[in-house]
Every structure is written in C-alpha cells, then in structure tokens.
Design an enzyme around this catalytic site. Structure first.
Site, short mmCIF file in Angstrom:
data_model
loop_
_atom_site.label_atom_id
_atom_site.label_comp_id
_atom_site.label_asym_id
_atom_site.label_seq_id
_atom_site.Cartn_x
_atom_site.Cartn_y
_atom_site.Cartn_z
CB THR A 44 -17.15 3.67 5.79
OG1 THR A 44 -18.01 2.63 5.35
CG2 THR A 44 -15.92 3.74 4.91
CB VAL A 45 -16.49 8.20 7.90
CG1 VAL A 45 -15.68 9.43 8.28
CG2 VAL A 45 -16.80 8.20 6.41
CE LYS A 56 -21.78 13.25 1.14
NZ LYS A 56 -20.70 12.34 0.95
CD GLU A 97 -11.15 20.35 4.41
OE1 GLU A 97 -11.58 20.17 3.26
OE2 GLU A 97 -10.65 21.42 4.79
N GLY A 138 -13.81 14.56 0.44
CA GLY A 138 -13.14 13.63 1.35
C GLY A 138 -11.80 14.11 1.87
CB ILE A 178 -9.26 17.12 -1.64
CG1 ILE A 178 -8.98 15.93 -2.55
CG2 ILE A 178 -8.67 18.40 -2.20
CD1 ILE A 178 -9.56 16.07 -3.96
CG ASP A 234 -22.16 13.03 -3.38
OD1 ASP A 234 -22.30 12.95 -2.15
OD2 ASP A 234 -21.05 13.10 -3.95
CE LYS A 259 -19.28 14.95 -1.88
NZ LYS A 259 -18.76 13.81 -2.66
N GLY A 313 -13.79 7.16 0.86
CA GLY A 313 -13.04 6.02 1.38
C GLY A 313 -12.70 6.24 2.84
#
Ligand code: NAP
Length: 436
Positions: free
Chosen positions: A14-15, A106, A130, A135, A137, A202, A206, A307
């Site tokens: 995905t990323v 993370k 980052e 994500g 932000i 999760d 973070k 996302g």
C-alpha cells in the site's frame, strides 16, 4: 541542477506503491524541492510475480535486498515493510551499509527504536519516520522542528483511524461494536486481524514516539497504560451524549504537575471529549492531534492518518528532507531516541481529571448511597448521577456517575473496591473526561 540522487524502496505494498507513484508521477515537483532529480533505482519485494498497483520496469524489481546493500550509488532507502522481522534485520543491514533510511513502520521503531537509532548514529546515518505517526499529518516535523522553541505541556491524539472509524459509525448508525467492526473490515478500513488497532497497541506505539519527540524521554510502549475500545457499547455512548460528550480513543501525554517538571503522565484509553471541540468532531478514519506549547498555545492538526497517498506524502517528504540534509540535522540535533535520555515518570496516576463511572448494580434500595459513600471515603466527589430503569432481562441497573477532578489512580482503586462488593452485577467502566 545537481546530479540525481538514487533511492531504493523496500516493500511495494500500500505505502510503497504510493511512494513510488509520487516519486515517478511528481518527479519534477520532487526534484524542485530536493534540489536535484530523485530516481528510484531498485525496488525490493517478496513476490515479484504479484500484480502491482504501479507499473515498475522489470529491471528495477528484485527480491534481493543485497542489490541495494551492494550498490553504493543508492544513498537513501524507504523501508516500507511492516512488522518486526525481517524489517528489523533489513534496517540494520541498510544502516550498516551506509544508507539513510526513511520508514513508516511504527511497530519497529516503538520496539527497537533506541537500538536502531544508536546504530544509525554510529554509522553517521539518519532515520526519518514522519509516516510512522498519524500518516499524512506532519506531526513529527511539527514537534521536532517547528515547535522546537516550546516546552510542550500536553499532547492529545486520535492516532488510530480504524478505531475512530468504528466509534464514529457506532454513534452515527446506532450499530453495535461487532457489527461495525465487520463493516470496517469489508470496506477495507480495518485489517483482517484488527487486534492492534482496537486494543490500543497501534496508538500506544505512536504515542511512545511522540512522547520522545515532545518530552525527550523514551518510554517502552508496553509500559504505557492502555485500554482499547472493545468495551464501548451504545448505552455508554448515549449516556456520554446526554452529558455533552462523545467517546474517542485518545492517546495522551501530559507533563505531570507534581513531578518536578520531569514527569510525564501517559495513557491510551477511550475518553469522553466535549461535543463541539475539534477532537470530538474528528470523525471516521481521520486522525487528529492537539498540542499545547508554552509559547504557541494550543494547536490542532487534522488529516488522514493512514491510506496509500496520505502516508506516501509523508514518506516522500522524508526522502526529500534526507536528500537535502535536513533529516540528518534534525536527527543529530534532537538526540533522537538516545538511550541515555533521562527516564521520565509516566504514571496514569499523574493525570488528574474528571471521570465517568458506570456501574451495573443490583436494583435495591441503598445501593447509590453505598457507592457514593465508597467514593467519598477516597475523597472523590460526585458532580452528577444518572440512573436509568432496570434492564428487565438482567435486573441490573446502570448507574452513571460523573466525578469532579480526581487522580486517576485513586478513582481506579475506588472502582476496584466497589467491584468487590455484592451490589455489582456486571463489568464497571471508568473513563477519563477531557473538557477543553
Ligand atoms: P503491505 O501493503 O502489506 O506491503 C508490505 C510490502 O512489504 C509488500 O510489498 C511486501 O512484498 C513487502 N515485503 C514483506 N516482506 C518482505 C520481504 N521479506 N522481503 C521483501 N519485501 C517484503 O504494507 P503497507 O500497508 O504498505 O505498510 C507498510 C508499513 O507502513 C507498515 O509498517 C505499516 O504499519 C506502515 N503504515 C501503513 C499505513 C497504511 O495506510 N497502509 C499507514 C501508515 C503506516 P510483496 O508485495 O511481494 O508481498
């Protein structure tokens, strides 16, 4: 323009696909910000035959990370593989072979951050992350760089989009937790195994990273008090609303007033946030972070915390920062995750706030007085009480109490003591309350 920079990508899921797409489709834009063209030289995957969301020239794709490790012309690598292994070994090998690393992982940093960052320092390399927190932000840069003049007083974050999606849908559609979780999985908002999202893991990982950035202290994530959203039901949501609140899974780090300035109170738990405040209005899969700095005051960040493209936005910004040398400077000057950083105190006990308590009690006279008496003995005073009709099936009565500000540890000890009495008919709940 200067000579181009060659980068490697490990992981094209995905990323990784999003990052590749941005680097290729927005190459001119990226080059302008990086001061030189940024070229993807190698992409490492597990299965080269898997259909991909992006068309990668066959010569670029490999299953051998050695192709990157052995290539001195590749200076920056985006490590976009999830989980702990082989991600950890890959990161170690990349740093040891002289690559600067950008990652969105993370879990890896929360588990092995100090040793990986030490290793990067020993090899004169940087790790930029980052994308690992919230994500798209830019919260890592905001805390590490833009708000550097501030003493951070508190951070409150909605850091897990899946649990926020579930809580929002439960409230909006009056559907229960299990039903909404199934829907979230069907719509691709929740993983097939959503345990780490809904049990708060999760968000806690973070929070550990943000706590280090904001307060300079490294707290192993497993030591942070954590509760997930599994116990939240529609009755509790309705009661919260009646009182003017909404329930959000909130990650909180706050300077603890009594700890001589060195202490930080931490927790991740479902929390009541006042309707109309930005955190309460953060809906669906969105993330949000509210920060108070002594000079800047309260700031609010809102956006997509996961996302493909929002996360890729953060990854590519980190690649650009690494290419221009900013990542190395920030990494060095902030002493990122140095293992000799002073340990902060980190007790939820340090948090003093209002609490919402829900007891399921026997339907008989004198119960309210008994519970109020037990709370009073601990110095916890009651702001309001709501008692609805008894549930016909169980005969239990939900008794909801809003307390005045009290230390969390005192409240939780009082609830434990009340739970041991014979008036209790079900699981009690205790939620912190955030009013501003
Ligand atoms: P993903 O879709 O599962 O992709 C993982 C990629 O890693 C795949 O391309 C896979 O290769 C590759 N991979 C796995 N093991 C490998 C190995 N041994 N050797 C080479 N390649 C290997 O994961 P993702 O959602 O992109 O997430 C990546 C990271 O970003 C995770 O740490 C995640 O927590 C973090 N993150 C994700 C999001 C998000 O919205 N998804 C947001 C923020 C952070 P194959 O394709 O060949 O199987």
């Amino acid at each position: 323009m200067a000579e181009h920079v060659r980068v490697g990508i490990v992981g094209l899921g995905t990323v990784g696909s999003g990052a590749y797409r941005l680097l290729v489709d927005s190459a001119a834009h990226v080059a302008r910000h990086a001061g030189r063209p940024v070229v993807v030289e190698r992409v490492v995957v597990r299965d080269p035959h898997r259909p991909r969301a992006v068309a990668v020239p066959p010569g670029l794709l490999t299953t051998d990370i050695g192709a990157i490790l052995r290539d001195p012309s590749i200076s920056v690598v985006a490590l976009l593989v999830g989980g702990l292994e082989p991600a950890r070994s890959m990161m170690v090998a990349l740093l040891e072979s002289g690559k600067d690393v950008v990652t969105a992982n993370k879990a890896l940093l929360a588990e092995y951050g100090p040793e990986l960052f030490d290793l990067a320092r020993r090899h004169g390399r940087s790790i930029a992350f980052e994308a690992a927190v919230a994500g798209g932000i830019p919260i890592v840069a905001a805390i590490g760089e833009c708000l550097a003049a501030n003493r951070i007083e508190s951070i409150r974050g909605i850091l897990n989009g899946t649990s926020n999606f579930i809580l929002s849908r439960m409230e909006e559609e009056g559907a229960d937790y299990t039903e909404v979780l199934r829907l979230a999985q069907a719509e691709g908002y929740a993983e097939a195994d959503p345990a780490m999202d809904v049990d708060g893991t999760d968000a806690t990982q973070k929070l550990a990273l943000l706590t280090h950035l904001a307060f300079g202290t490294w707290v192993p994530w497993a030591q942070i008090p954590r509760r997930g959203i599994e116990g939240i039901d529609l009755d509790l949501m309705a009661t919260a609303r009646e009182l003017g609140y909404r329930i959000r899974l909130l990650a909180i780090a706050a300077r603890a007033p009594g700890a001589g300035g060195g202490g930080v109170a931490l927790r991740v738990a479902p929390t009541l946030v006042r309707l109309g405040t930005p955190l309460a209005e953060t809906r669906g899969a969105y993330n949000a972070v509210s920060i108070v700095g002594d000079a800047v005051g309260r700031m609010f960040f809102h956006g997509l915390g996961a996302g493909q493209m929002p996360t890729a936005s953060a990854v590519v910004a980190d690649i650009i920062d690494t290419v221009v040398g900013r990542a190395a400077i920030t990494f060095r000057t902030t002493g990122m995750l140095e293992t000799d950083a002073p340990a902060g105190r980190r007790l939820e006990a340090g948090m003093v706030e209002r609490h919402l308590l829900r007891f399921l009690v026997a339907d008989r006279p004198g119960v309210l007085a008994r519970i109020a008496g037990s709370l009073g003995e601990q110095g916890i005073s009651i702001a309001s009480v709501i008692q609805h009709e008894a549930d016909n099936a169980t005969g239990a009565v939900p008794l909801v109490i809003m307390t005045h500000r009290s230390p969390a540890a005192t409240v939780s000890a009082a609830v434990d003591a009340i739970d041991r009495t014979d008036v209790i008919r079900g699981r009690s709940l205790c939620l912190g309350v955030v009013d501003d």
